[in-house]
Design an enzyme around this catalytic site. Structure first.
Site, PDB file in Angstrom:
ATOM      1  N   LYS A 110      23.487  16.684  57.541  1.00  0.00           N
ATOM      2  CA  LYS A 110      24.613  16.145  56.756  1.00  0.00           C
ATOM      3  C   LYS A 110      25.763  15.680  57.653  1.00  0.00           C
ATOM      4  O   LYS A 110      26.498  14.778  57.287  1.00  0.00           O
ATOM      5  CB  LYS A 110      25.060  17.180  55.727  1.00  0.00           C
ATOM      6  CG  LYS A 110      23.898  17.733  54.891  1.00  0.00           C
ATOM      7  CD  LYS A 110      22.943  16.638  54.375  1.00  0.00           C
ATOM      8  CE  LYS A 110      21.609  17.196  53.943  1.00  0.00           C
ATOM      9  NZ  LYS A 110      20.572  16.133  53.730  1.00  0.00           N
ATOM     10  N   GLU A 137      18.134  19.982  44.061  1.00  0.00           N
ATOM     11  CA  GLU A 137      16.724  20.040  43.677  1.00  0.00           C
ATOM     12  C   GLU A 137      16.317  21.437  43.197  1.00  0.00           C
ATOM     13  O   GLU A 137      16.646  22.443  43.803  1.00  0.00           O
ATOM     14  CB  GLU A 137      15.817  19.614  44.853  1.00  0.00           C
ATOM     15  CG  GLU A 137      16.117  20.259  46.192  1.00  0.00           C
ATOM     16  CD  GLU A 137      17.073  19.437  47.029  1.00  0.00           C
ATOM     17  OE1 GLU A 137      17.867  18.658  46.459  1.00  0.00           O
ATOM     18  OE2 GLU A 137      17.051  19.561  48.248  1.00  0.00           O
ATOM     19  N   ASP A 195      19.027  11.371  54.251  1.00  0.00           N
ATOM     20  CA  ASP A 195      18.636  12.704  53.774  1.00  0.00           C
ATOM     21  C   ASP A 195      18.402  13.637  54.952  1.00  0.00           C
ATOM     22  O   ASP A 195      17.629  14.586  54.868  1.00  0.00           O
ATOM     23  CB  ASP A 195      17.376  12.590  52.907  1.00  0.00           C
ATOM     24  CG  ASP A 195      17.143  13.854  52.077  1.00  0.00           C
ATOM     25  OD1 ASP A 195      15.987  14.088  51.668  1.00  0.00           O
ATOM     26  OD2 ASP A 195      18.115  14.615  51.869  1.00  0.00           O
ATOM     27  N   ASP A 213      21.611  11.413  49.870  1.00  0.00           N
ATOM     28  CA  ASP A 213      21.340  12.649  49.149  1.00  0.00           C
ATOM     29  C   ASP A 213      22.358  13.723  49.561  1.00  0.00           C
ATOM     30  O   ASP A 213      22.963  13.632  50.640  1.00  0.00           O
ATOM     31  CB  ASP A 213      19.920  13.139  49.447  1.00  0.00           C
ATOM     32  CG  ASP A 213      19.512  14.300  48.541  1.00  0.00           C
ATOM     33  OD1 ASP A 213      18.650  15.105  48.955  1.00  0.00           O
ATOM     34  OD2 ASP A 213      20.054  14.422  47.428  1.00  0.00           O
ATOM     35  N   ASN A 214      22.557  14.732  48.698  1.00  0.00           N
ATOM     36  CA  ASN A 214      23.319  15.940  49.055  1.00  0.00           C
ATOM     37  C   ASN A 214      24.798  15.726  49.349  1.00  0.00           C
ATOM     38  O   ASN A 214      25.386  16.472  50.135  1.00  0.00           O
ATOM     39  CB  ASN A 214      22.696  16.639  50.267  1.00  0.00           C
ATOM     40  CG  ASN A 214      21.220  16.825  50.135  1.00  0.00           C
ATOM     41  OD1 ASN A 214      20.435  16.283  50.897  1.00  0.00           O
ATOM     42  ND2 ASN A 214      20.817  17.587  49.118  1.00  0.00           N
TER      43      ASN A 214
HETATM   44  O1  LIG Z   1      19.202  19.826  55.624  1.00  0.00           O
HETATM   45  C1  LIG Z   1      18.730  19.104  54.743  1.00  0.00           C
HETATM   46  N1  LIG Z   1      18.005  18.020  55.050  1.00  0.00           N
HETATM   47  C2  LIG Z   1      17.772  17.658  56.475  1.00  0.00           C
HETATM   48  C3  LIG Z   1      16.327  17.816  56.871  1.00  0.00           C
HETATM   49  C4  LIG Z   1      16.021  16.940  58.043  1.00  0.00           C
HETATM   50  N2  LIG Z   1      14.814  16.441  58.336  1.00  0.00           N
HETATM   51  N3  LIG Z   1      14.940  15.680  59.411  1.00  0.00           N
HETATM   52  C5  LIG Z   1      16.220  15.709  59.777  1.00  0.00           C
HETATM   53  C6  LIG Z   1      16.760  14.948  60.874  1.00  0.00           C
HETATM   54  C7  LIG Z   1      16.126  13.753  61.246  1.00  0.00           C
HETATM   55  C8  LIG Z   1      16.611  12.988  62.290  1.00  0.00           C
HETATM   56  C9  LIG Z   1      17.735  13.424  62.969  1.00  0.00           C
HETATM   57  N4  LIG Z   1      18.422  12.895  64.016  1.00  0.00           N
HETATM   58  C10 LIG Z   1      19.445  13.732  64.270  1.00  0.00           C
HETATM   59  N5  LIG Z   1      19.446  14.771  63.422  1.00  0.00           N
HETATM   60  C11 LIG Z   1      18.366  14.600  62.603  1.00  0.00           C
HETATM   61  C12 LIG Z   1      17.895  15.381  61.551  1.00  0.00           C
HETATM   62  N6  LIG Z   1      16.931  16.502  58.945  1.00  0.00           N
HETATM   63  C13 LIG Z   1      18.880  19.479  53.310  1.00  0.00           C
HETATM   64  C14 LIG Z   1      19.365  20.758  52.991  1.00  0.00           C
HETATM   65  C15 LIG Z   1      19.495  21.151  51.650  1.00  0.00           C
HETATM   66  C16 LIG Z   1      20.013  22.501  51.313  1.00  0.00           C
HETATM   67  C17 LIG Z   1      20.815  22.690  50.186  1.00  0.00           C
HETATM   68  C18 LIG Z   1      21.292  23.966  49.865  1.00  0.00           C
HETATM   69  C19 LIG Z   1      20.971  25.042  50.659  1.00  0.00           C
HETATM   70  F1  LIG Z   1      21.425  26.265  50.345  1.00  0.00           F
HETATM   71  C20 LIG Z   1      20.176  24.858  51.795  1.00  0.00           C
HETATM   72  C21 LIG Z   1      19.703  23.603  52.117  1.00  0.00           C
HETATM   73  C22 LIG Z   1      19.140  20.281  50.616  1.00  0.00           C
HETATM   74  C23 LIG Z   1      18.668  19.019  50.935  1.00  0.00           C
HETATM   75  O2  LIG Z   1      18.309  18.132  49.943  1.00  0.00           O
HETATM   76  C24 LIG Z   1      18.552  18.604  52.259  1.00  0.00           C
HETATM   77  O3  LIG Z   1      18.115  17.321  52.488  1.00  0.00           O
HETATM   78 MG   LIG Z   2      18.220  16.186  50.685  1.00  0.00          MG
END
Ligand SMILES: O=C(NCCc1nnc(-c2ccc3[nH]cnc3c2)[nH]1)c1cc(-c2ccc(F)cc2)cc(O)c1O
Ligand SMILES: [Mg+2]
Length: 221
Positions: A144, A199, A141, A169-170
């Site tokens: 992406k 969501e 999650d 997810d996603n």
């Molecule tokens: O970007 C997302 N989630 C990512 C958060 C994260 N929290 N931690 C990290 C991490 C953790 C270790 C990592 N190591 C390297 N990159 C890393 C990134 N990434 C995300 C975005 C949306 C979304 C949908 C429609 C829209 F219009 C805008 C947004 C929906 C979702 O359900 C998501 O999960």
């Molecule tokens: Mg997500």
């Protein structure tokens, strides 16, 4: 300087849920994000699918990539067997600090290990630093464009055993086309799609459930 979205989510949790009650924490976040302010939690609709996968699999070791405000961290950890452990990786230090407070508020700090850092740096260190053999469940999650490289890294590091489940997810919105192509066409996985919605919206989204079959299915290296 105003508050951040994670800070507002924490305030909603402290105001509208009961300490030590993971269910009330999950409900408080869903209510806030449904009626006040959208946030990127897996949410209640996809959350039910996550619950079913966890209850069916009964995983003892879980890796979550992408903690954000620990909504899915709390939701999953709450359903794990007593001796189970969940390691969750968050890149952003600010949201990790909020996540830690929400995990503690929910009373789940014993089950959950929160790491701040990049998946590419940490995945190769998990065996050594946390005594992990293999993961029974990985919940993807995070960013992406990291789903595919991190899946290959998990394989390379021997962190998946046959029968391990990758739940992503996603896969529709924002979308992970290269990851989907890989798990759906590789002999190493048996993959199925759970159709749902982004969501708190009517937008199409869903979860991909992929069972690791082992590296035997080497096929073209
Ligand atoms: O970007 C997302 N989630 C990512 C958060 C994260 N929290 N931690 C990290 C991490 C953790 C270790 C990592 N190591 C390297 N990159 C890393 C990134 N990434 C995300 C975005 C949306 C979304 C949908 C429609 C829209 F219009 C805008 C947004 C929906 C979702 O359900 C998501 O999960
Ligand atoms: Mg997500």
């Amino acid at each position: 300087t105003g508050s951040t979205r994670p800070q507002r989510i924490l305030r909603a949790v402290q105001k509208n849920s009961t300490r030590g009650s993971p269910c009330s924490v999950v409900n408080a976040i869903d209510d806030y994000c449904k009626h006040k302010e959208w946030a990127m939690n897996v949410g209640d609709e996809k959350g039910i699918i996550v619950d079913d996968v966890v209850l069916e699999l009964k995983p003892i070791t879980v890796l979550e990539l992408g903690t954000y405000c620990a909504y899915s961290t709390v939701r999953i950890a709450n359903l794990l067997p007593p001796e189970a452990k969940l390691i969750t990786l968050e890149f952003n230090a600010e949201s990790a600090a909020i996540a830690r407070e929400i995990i503690t508020w929910a009373g789940l700090e014993e089950k959950i290990q929160l790491i701040i850092g990049a998946s590419g740096d940490w995945i190769p260190r998990l065996k050594e630093e946390f005594g992990i053999e293999t993961f029974d469940l990985v919940f993807l999650d995070h960013w992406k464009d990291r789903y595919l490289p991190d899946t290959k890294l998990l394989e390379k590091c021997g962190l998946l055993k046959p029968g391990a489940v990758l739940l992503a997810d996603n896969v529709i919105c924002p979308g992970t086309p290269d990851y989907l192509d890989y798990v759906r066409n590789s002999p190493r996985y048996k993959s199925k799609f759970y159709r749902s919605h982004l969501e708190y919206t009517q937008e199409e989204d869903g979860l991909e459930h992929s069972v690791f079959l082992g590296m035997a299915g080497r096929g073209a290296e």
